[in-house]
Write an enzyme that holds these catalytic residues in place. Sequence first.
Site, mmCIF file in Angstrom:
data_model
loop_
_atom_site.group_PDB
_atom_site.id
_atom_site.type_symbol
_atom_site.label_atom_id
_atom_site.label_comp_id
_atom_site.label_asym_id
_atom_site.label_seq_id
_atom_site.Cartn_x
_atom_site.Cartn_y
_atom_site.Cartn_z
ATOM 1 N N PRO A 1 0.821 -1.224 0.000
ATOM 2 C CA PRO A 1 0.000 0.000 0.000
ATOM 3 C C PRO A 1 0.850 1.266 0.000
ATOM 4 O O PRO A 1 0.533 2.235 -0.690
ATOM 5 C CB PRO A 1 -0.821 -0.130 1.292
ATOM 6 C CG PRO A 1 -0.862 -1.600 1.574
ATOM 7 C CD PRO A 1 0.491 -2.114 1.127
ATOM 8 N N TYR A 2 1.945 1.249 0.770
ATOM 9 C CA TYR A 2 2.816 2.426 0.813
ATOM 10 C C TYR A 2 3.411 2.708 -0.566
ATOM 11 O O TYR A 2 3.410 3.850 -1.045
ATOM 12 C CB TYR A 2 3.929 2.206 1.844
ATOM 13 C CG TYR A 2 4.930 3.332 1.888
ATOM 14 C CD1 TYR A 2 4.591 4.566 2.436
ATOM 15 C CD2 TYR A 2 6.214 3.164 1.376
ATOM 16 C CE1 TYR A 2 5.515 5.600 2.476
ATOM 17 C CE2 TYR A 2 7.140 4.198 1.418
ATOM 18 C CZ TYR A 2 6.784 5.416 1.957
ATOM 19 O OH TYR A 2 7.690 6.450 1.986
ATOM 20 N N TYR A 3 3.892 1.660 -1.218
ATOM 21 C CA TYR A 3 4.471 1.848 -2.551
ATOM 22 C C TYR A 3 3.432 2.356 -3.550
ATOM 23 O O TYR A 3 3.726 3.224 -4.385
ATOM 24 C CB TYR A 3 5.105 0.551 -3.050
ATOM 25 C CG TYR A 3 6.515 0.376 -2.577
ATOM 26 C CD1 TYR A 3 7.572 1.010 -3.224
ATOM 27 C CD2 TYR A 3 6.806 -0.383 -1.451
ATOM 28 C CE1 TYR A 3 8.877 0.876 -2.776
ATOM 29 C CE2 TYR A 3 8.103 -0.523 -0.992
ATOM 30 C CZ TYR A 3 9.140 0.105 -1.662
ATOM 31 O OH TYR A 3 10.426 -0.012 -1.215
#
Lengths: 218, 218
Positions: free
Chosen positions: A128-130
């Site tokens: 999700p962060y990427y």
Amino acid sequence: MKVAVIGANGKIGQHLVEQLQNDDKHKVVAVVRKQEQKQSWEEKGVEARLADLEGSVDDLQTALNGADAVVFTAGSGAGTGDDKTLLVDLDGAVKTVEAAENIGAKRFIMVSAWQANNRENWAEQLLPYYAAKHYADKELMLSSLNWTIVRPGALTDDPASGKVVVGESLAPGSVPREDVANVLFRCLDESGTEHKAFDLMSGDSDVQQSLQAMKELA
Amino acid sequence: MKVAVIGANGKIGQHLVEQLQNDDKHKVVAVVRKQEQKQSWEEKGVEARLADLEGSVDDLQTALNGADAVVFTAGSGAGTGDDKTLLVDLDGAVKTVEAAENIGAKRFIMVSAWQANNRENWAEQLLPYYAAKHYADKELMLSSLNWTIVRPGALTDDPASGKVVVGESLAPGSVPREDVANVLFRCLDESGTEHKAFDLMSGDSDVQQSLQAMKELA
């Protein structure tokens, strides 16, 4: 040149603000989320302003007012949920881009993450962060700003080595936060580093050589 | 025209696949996530394929192969976390757009959400979902596809009334899923509805009138 540092209280942000504060050619505004952070910077003689990345573009414009350049080094952090990943790392970043455009800041440097541009290399536990960083970077690249996107590897608290490497697609690795701050600082004024996006790791080149390498990227 | 429906097992998807199946002018491919859903469609005589929106663009291309048009009506659903909001509603949608471009599908209809284009109107408790839809829609608009973005209000399971309204910025309201499916169905072939994005609610116009209204949008 007046530089607004978004996420000034992060470790990269702190290094960068201190460098800018000690440099005659720049004025710096430390943009932070909490009143106590603002006060802490002011006690060190640094202009500081409050901004909430979950707030409105209008409020962000107020925080950026007068800035010629913006460095985005804020993050929702590992301790928050993926709602904040979407609302801070993606939408907060894009609102900052919009605010920078609206106030007429020309320069924008984004601290992204190694290979955020390339889904195949996203770490499974950080997908999700990427994804958030990927789309924030894409929006910045579509903006009218003179952007630079710096994608560091795993961040460490080691002191700066002064030796780094940049490239479009580097092998995984790590880099001290202080070296990242040095690269951000040097990119700000270095003509030819605009409209470049690159991975950044500890390496064999000094920063001056790395600036040259940036300019030679597609 | 062969139409791939992504999210065929959702309630809007089911209505749409059935309409396409009963229509001589279209072939339909129901794209679903689970083997049992695939089997269920096949038992009704509908071509069905498996695809994982968290998988690769390559795999999505295989699922879309041969489609002239794609309708995206998948969603991570209210029962999953915001990691899936990022990875399915945003990145999964964008990967589907990329796959559609890569296989040469020309038409793409996105089921979005009321006012996803306008942060000021995002429901507080659904901010991450709205952010995900917002950026997915923006990516679609930047694609080479002939896109249409349908932004329905609160979805109900009431039977279709046949009466709707479309507009760039409608007041909040609701609309039956079956009416949404009817609008998607009619948009597919209606020249002049490409490159339009609009809110959709229950209203006073029949679908034919609403198609005209779409064409008159900026």
